[in-house]
Design an enzyme around this catalytic site. Structure first.
Site, short mmCIF file in Angstrom:
data_model
loop_
_atom_site.label_atom_id
_atom_site.label_comp_id
_atom_site.label_asym_id
_atom_site.label_seq_id
_atom_site.Cartn_x
_atom_site.Cartn_y
_atom_site.Cartn_z
N SER A 1 55.56 -15.91 38.95
CA SER A 1 54.92 -16.75 37.95
C SER A 1 53.42 -16.73 38.20
O SER A 1 52.95 -17.18 39.27
CB SER A 1 55.45 -18.19 38.05
OG SER A 1 54.49 -19.08 37.52
N TYR B 1 65.43 -42.43 24.13
CA TYR B 1 66.01 -41.30 23.40
C TYR B 1 67.53 -41.45 23.37
O TYR B 1 68.15 -41.35 22.31
CB TYR B 1 65.61 -39.99 24.09
CG TYR B 1 66.19 -38.74 23.45
CD1 TYR B 1 65.59 -38.15 22.35
CD2 TYR B 1 67.35 -38.16 23.97
CE1 TYR B 1 66.11 -37.00 21.78
CE2 TYR B 1 67.89 -37.02 23.40
CZ TYR B 1 67.27 -36.44 22.31
OH TYR B 1 67.80 -35.31 21.74
N ASP C 1 63.49 -26.22 19.12
CA ASP C 1 62.41 -25.57 19.87
C ASP C 1 62.67 -24.08 20.08
O ASP C 1 61.83 -23.26 19.72
CB ASP C 1 62.19 -26.28 21.21
CG ASP C 1 61.80 -27.73 21.02
OD1 ASP C 1 61.55 -28.14 19.86
OD2 ASP C 1 61.74 -28.47 22.01
N SER D 1 58.84 -24.85 27.58
CA SER D 1 60.14 -24.49 28.17
C SER D 1 60.94 -23.59 27.23
O SER D 1 61.60 -22.64 27.67
CB SER D 1 60.94 -25.73 28.55
OG SER D 1 61.21 -26.53 27.42
#
Ligand code: ADP
Ligand code: MG
Length: 382
Positions: free
Chosen positions: A65, A218, A168, A124
Site C-alpha cells: 500500500s 443507523y 457504493d 473502501s
C-alpha cells in the site's frame, strides 16, 4: 498518480504490471432508501485508487500500500480476516472470487490513490471494486460489473462486519463520465442519466466530524423501517418494504403508525419520490428544481429521519443563504461526513472563503472542500 504506482511496482517486483483503476462516488440524492429496496442516485467521481498487478507464480499475494507505506502478504489458498486492516478489502474480494469458483493464483500488487478516506466518497468501495477489476483482468476471468459490485458488498459485510448496501461498489463499477446512475436497490439495475451542469459544479464540504452515534442510529433507523413494514403489512398485504408504499398512501400510513415511526417512514417514502423527480429534472436540465429537491432531502433527513448533526445542518443552512448556490444537502449516512453542493463555478472561491470562515467561527474546525465531477467507473487501464 498512475505512473507513480506503475513505477513503484517495477521497482519493488521487477516486472511490468497490468494497470487498473476504480473511482470513489458521490450520491446526488436518495439517502437511507437503499435498505428499504428504494432508489439512489450516485455517480462515480474522478478521484480513485490506481492498481498495478502481476502474477508471481507462487501461492502468495504480496501487496504494497503506497498510501499507508505498508506491506502485506497472505497465502491465497488460506487466509482469515484482520479487522480494521486495509488488506481485509483485498482478502475479502479474493474470498468472494474463490467462493464463486474462480481460481485466484499468487499475485503481486501495488496500489494507492487520492480519495480522502472516511469522508463520504467511499474509498473502501473503490478499493474493493478496483481489486476485483485488477484480479479479474489479470487472470482473464471477465467477471461482469454487477458481480464485482455484489462481491464487493459481500466482502465488506463478511470481512469488515459492515452491513453496507450495494450503492457504493455499484457506482464505482458502473460510473460513466457526465452521467449519474438512477439505481433501483431492489432489482440492482440502473438507468444512466446525463448530467449537464453548464456553469454550475458539484462541490463537497467535509465537516471533518464523525459522531459516535452514527452506527447505533443507523441500526435503529433500519429497525424502525422494518417495524413500520410489519405494522403496515396488515393494511397493505402486498408490501415487502417501504418502497412499495406510494405518496398517495401517506395519509393512511399516518393514521396507522405512531408519530415516531411515521416520520421515519415518511422520509423513506418521499425520498424515493425525490430521486425520481431529481432524475426527471436533470434529464430536462432543470437545475434549479434539482437544487430544491436537494434542500428538501436535507430537511427530511434532518427533521424527520434525524440523522443529521449540527455541523451538517450549519453547512447546509449557510449554503442555502447564497444566491449562487442552487442546492445543498448532507450526503451519506449522516452524523458527519460531507455536504454536497450545487453552485455556480465562478463563485467557488467566494463560497470556500465564506464557508471556511463561518464554519471555523462556529466549530473551530477548518472544513475541507472537494471538487467532484461525474466520471467513468472501474476499468483496466493497460
Ligand atoms: P470510506 O467512507 O472512505 O469508504 P471506510 O471506513 O469505509 O471509509 O473505508 C476506509 C478504509 O478503506 C481504510 O481504513 C482502509 O482500510 C481502506 N482504504 C481506503 N483507501 C485506501 C487506500 N488508498 N490505501 C489503503 N487502504 C485504503
Ligand atoms: Mg466505506
Amino acid at each position: 498518480m498512475r505512473e507513480i504506482i506503475a513505477n513503484s511496482f517495477v521497482e519493488i517486483f521487477s516486472q511490468e504490471p497490468l494497470l487498473a483503476f476504480a473511482p470513489g462516488r458521490i450520491n446526488l440524492i436518495g439517502e437511507h432508501t437503499d435498505y428499504q429496496e428504494g432508489f439512489v442516485f450516485p455517480a462515480a467521481v474522478a478521484q480513485g485508487i490506481h492498481f498495478a498487478i502481476q502474477k508471481n507464480n507462487s501461492k502468495s499475494a504480496r501487496i504494497h500500500s503506497l498510501d499507508f507505506n505498508e506491506d502485506f502478504v497472505f497465502d491465497v489458498k488460506s487466509f482469515s480476516p484482520k479487522k480494521g486492516h486495509w488488506a481485509n478489502y483485498i482478502m475479502g474480494m479474493v474470498s468472494q472470487f474463490k467462493q464463486a469458483g474462480y481460481e485466484v493464483a499468487g499475485f503481486d500488487m501495488v496500489f494507492g490513490g487520492n480519495i480522502p478516506v472516511g469522508s463520504g466518497l467511499s474509498s473502501s468501495a473503490a478499493l474493493s471494486v478496483g481489486v476485483g477489476t485488477a484480479i479479474s483482468g489479470l487472470f482473464d476471468f471477465n467477471i461482469p460489473k454487477k458481480s464485482l459490485a455484489l462481491y464487493a458488498q459481500k466482502s465488506e459485510q463478511l470481512f469488515e462486519g459492515l452491513n453496507c448496501g450495494i450503492m457504493d461498489p455499484y457506482a464505482s463499477a458502473f460510473g460513466k463520465a457526465d452521467h449519474a446512475l438512477l439505481l433501483d436497490c431492489r432489482s440492482n439495475s440502473h438507468e444512466e442519466v446525463p448530467i449537464s451542469l453548464g456553469p454550475y459544479c458539484l462541490l463537497l464540504v467535509n465537516t471533518k466530524v464523525k459522531h459516535k452515534l452514527a452506527d447505533s442510529a443507523y441500526n435503529k433507523r433500519r429497525s424502525a423501517c422494518e417495524e413500520s413494514v410489519e405494522i403496515l403489512s396488515h393494511t397493505f398485504p402486498d408490501i415487502k418494504t417501504l418502497r412499495d408504499i406510494s405518496e398517495t398512501d401517506l395519509p393512511k400510513v399516518k393514521s396507522i403508525l405512531s408519530i415516531e415511526l411515521f416520520s421515519k417512514a415518511k422520509h423513506v417514502i418521499l425520498e424515493d419520490v425525490r430521486v425520481h423527480q431529481a432524475g426527471e429534472s436533470l434529464r430536462r436540465g432543470e437545475l434549479v428544481k434539482f437544487g430544491k429537491l436537494m434542500k428538501a432531502s436535507h430537511e427530511s433527513l434532518s427533521k424527520d429521519y434525524e440523522v443529521s448533526c449540527k455541523e451538517l445542518d450549519f453547512l447546509a443552512e449557510e449554503s442555502w443563504k447564497k444566491s449562487y448556490v442552487l442546492g445543498s444537502r448532507m450526503m451519506g449516512g449522516g452524523f458527519g461526513g460531507c455536504t454536497i453542493n450545487l453552485l455556480e463555478n465562478e463563485y467557488i472561491p467566494e463560497f470556500k472563503e465564506s464557508i471556511a470562515k463561518s464554519y471555523f467561527d462556529a466549530f473551530n474546525i477548518e472544513p475541507e472542500f472537494i471538487e467532484v465531477k461525474p466520471s467513468d467507473g472501474a476499468r483496466i487501464v493497460k
